[in-house]
Motif scaffolding. Structure first.
Motif, PDB file in Angstrom:
ATOM      1  N   SER A   7       0.828  -1.208   0.000  1.00 31.64           N
ATOM      2  CA  SER A   7       0.000   0.000   0.000  1.00 31.64           C
ATOM      3  C   SER A   7       0.863   1.259   0.000  1.00 31.64           C
ATOM      4  O   SER A   7       0.405   2.324  -0.425  1.00 31.64           O
ATOM      5  CB  SER A   7      -0.958   0.002   1.186  1.00 31.64           C
ATOM      6  OG  SER A   7      -0.257  -0.147   2.401  1.00 31.64           O
ATOM      7  N   THR A  24       1.254   1.924  -3.748  1.00 29.36           N
ATOM      8  CA  THR A  24       0.057   2.461  -4.408  1.00 29.36           C
ATOM      9  C   THR A  24      -0.252   3.881  -3.934  1.00 29.36           C
ATOM     10  O   THR A  24      -0.595   4.745  -4.747  1.00 29.36           O
ATOM     11  CB  THR A  24      -1.160   1.540  -4.200  1.00 29.36           C
ATOM     12  OG1 THR A  24      -1.327   1.281  -2.809  1.00 29.36           O
ATOM     13  CG2 THR A  24      -0.989   0.230  -4.945  1.00 29.36           C
ATOM     14  N   SER A  76      -4.020  -0.935   2.729  1.00 29.71           N
ATOM     15  CA  SER A  76      -4.780  -1.645   1.698  1.00 29.71           C
ATOM     16  C   SER A  76      -6.261  -1.740   2.064  1.00 29.71           C
ATOM     17  O   SER A  76      -7.128  -1.588   1.201  1.00 29.71           O
ATOM     18  CB  SER A  76      -4.202  -3.044   1.464  1.00 29.71           C
ATOM     19  OG  SER A  76      -4.201  -3.796   2.662  1.00 29.71           O
ATOM     20  N   GLN A 118      -7.698   1.607   1.336  1.00 28.74           N
ATOM     21  CA  GLN A 118      -7.717   1.836  -0.109  1.00 28.74           C
ATOM     22  C   GLN A 118      -8.853   1.048  -0.765  1.00 28.74           C
ATOM     23  O   GLN A 118      -9.400   1.470  -1.779  1.00 28.74           O
ATOM     24  CB  GLN A 118      -6.371   1.454  -0.729  1.00 28.74           C
ATOM     25  CG  GLN A 118      -5.263   2.422  -0.361  1.00 28.74           C
ATOM     26  CD  GLN A 118      -3.911   2.017  -0.892  1.00 28.74           C
ATOM     27  OE1 GLN A 118      -3.788   1.146  -1.745  1.00 28.74           O
ATOM     28  NE2 GLN A 118      -2.864   2.667  -0.390  1.00 28.74           N
ATOM     29  N   LEU A 144      -6.673   0.111  -8.731  1.00 33.35           N
ATOM     30  CA  LEU A 144      -6.161  -0.660  -7.609  1.00 33.35           C
ATOM     31  C   LEU A 144      -6.746  -2.065  -7.680  1.00 33.35           C
ATOM     32  O   LEU A 144      -7.889  -2.244  -8.107  1.00 33.35           O
ATOM     33  CB  LEU A 144      -6.564  -0.025  -6.277  1.00 33.35           C
ATOM     34  CG  LEU A 144      -6.032   1.385  -5.992  1.00 33.35           C
ATOM     35  CD1 LEU A 144      -6.595   1.892  -4.665  1.00 33.35           C
ATOM     36  CD2 LEU A 144      -4.514   1.397  -5.972  1.00 33.35           C
ATOM     37  N   LEU A 182      -1.383  -2.361  -8.405  1.00 30.58           N
ATOM     38  CA  LEU A 182      -1.958  -1.578  -9.499  1.00 30.58           C
ATOM     39  C   LEU A 182      -2.139  -2.489 -10.704  1.00 30.58           C
ATOM     40  O   LEU A 182      -1.196  -3.203 -11.095  1.00 30.58           O
ATOM     41  CB  LEU A 182      -1.031  -0.420  -9.878  1.00 30.58           C
ATOM     42  CG  LEU A 182      -0.921   0.709  -8.870  1.00 30.58           C
ATOM     43  CD1 LEU A 182       0.294   1.563  -9.161  1.00 30.58           C
ATOM     44  CD2 LEU A 182      -2.176   1.561  -8.900  1.00 30.58           C
TER      45      LEU A 182
END
Length: 186
Positions: free
Chosen positions: A103, A106, A121, A124, A141, A153
């Protein structure tokens, strides 16, 4: 009123600290368990595991990402930023710019594109519109595992760009190598 608000915030911080402490213990227990498993491997098993890891890292040099267009210019910019970090080491809790956890990569990539997304995560997973696998476009994502503990990704053609785990580097990997839960479009 300010005193009551401050006390409330302190209570929230204490709860968060307690929760993070529990999570840290869980992670340490899992790490300890993984280390025990690794220590129980024979030399031949270790060599085989290392060879497989080296093949996975080498295969990133010739990944076919297809011709899918990104979901948006934001997604394109985030994916482009993440691509510049191929080969960077995975470090638990790292958010860049030289090492990352999943994470961390990202959130760093989207920050480079000009968008702030949550750090973990799990957070997200709720940061945008949920997608099925067939709806994924480059830059979306991709959330994995039932407890949503891994994110990457989508890079196109069934490939995910991610920071897998300790001992690995940022790399491409087939989306089918992990239990896909859903995608998220930011």
């Amino acid at each position: 009123q300010q005193k009551a608000e401050a006390a409330s915030k302190l209570d929230e911080l204490d709860e968060t600290r307690t929760e993070l402490g529990k999570k840290k213990k869980e992670v340490q227990a899992k790490l300890s368990e993984a280390q025990k498993l690794l220590n129980s491997l024979t030399a031949a098993q270790r060599a085989s595991l290392e060879a497989a890891e080296n093949r996975a890292n080498r295969s990133n040099e010739r990944v076919d990402l297809g011709n899918d267009l990104p979901a948006s210019s934001l997604a394109a910019a985030a994916l482009s930023a993440a691509k510049t970090k191929l080969g960077s080491p995975y470090v638990y809790g790292a958010t860049g710019p030289s090492s990352f956890d999943c994470s961390g990569l990202t959130s760093w990539a989207y920050a480079q594109a000009g968008a702030g997304i949550p750090r973990t995560s799990q957070s997200q997973a709720n940061a945008g519109t949920r997608l099925s696998m067939s709806q994924l476009m480059p830059g979306d994502l991709v959330i994995f595992y039932g407890d949503l503990h891994h994110v990457g990704l989508y890079a196109g053609n069934g490939q995910v760009l991610h920071a897998p785990r300790t001992g690995t580097v940022v790399r491409y990997e087939s989306i089918n190598n992990m239990p896909f839960q859903f995608g998220v479009r930011i």
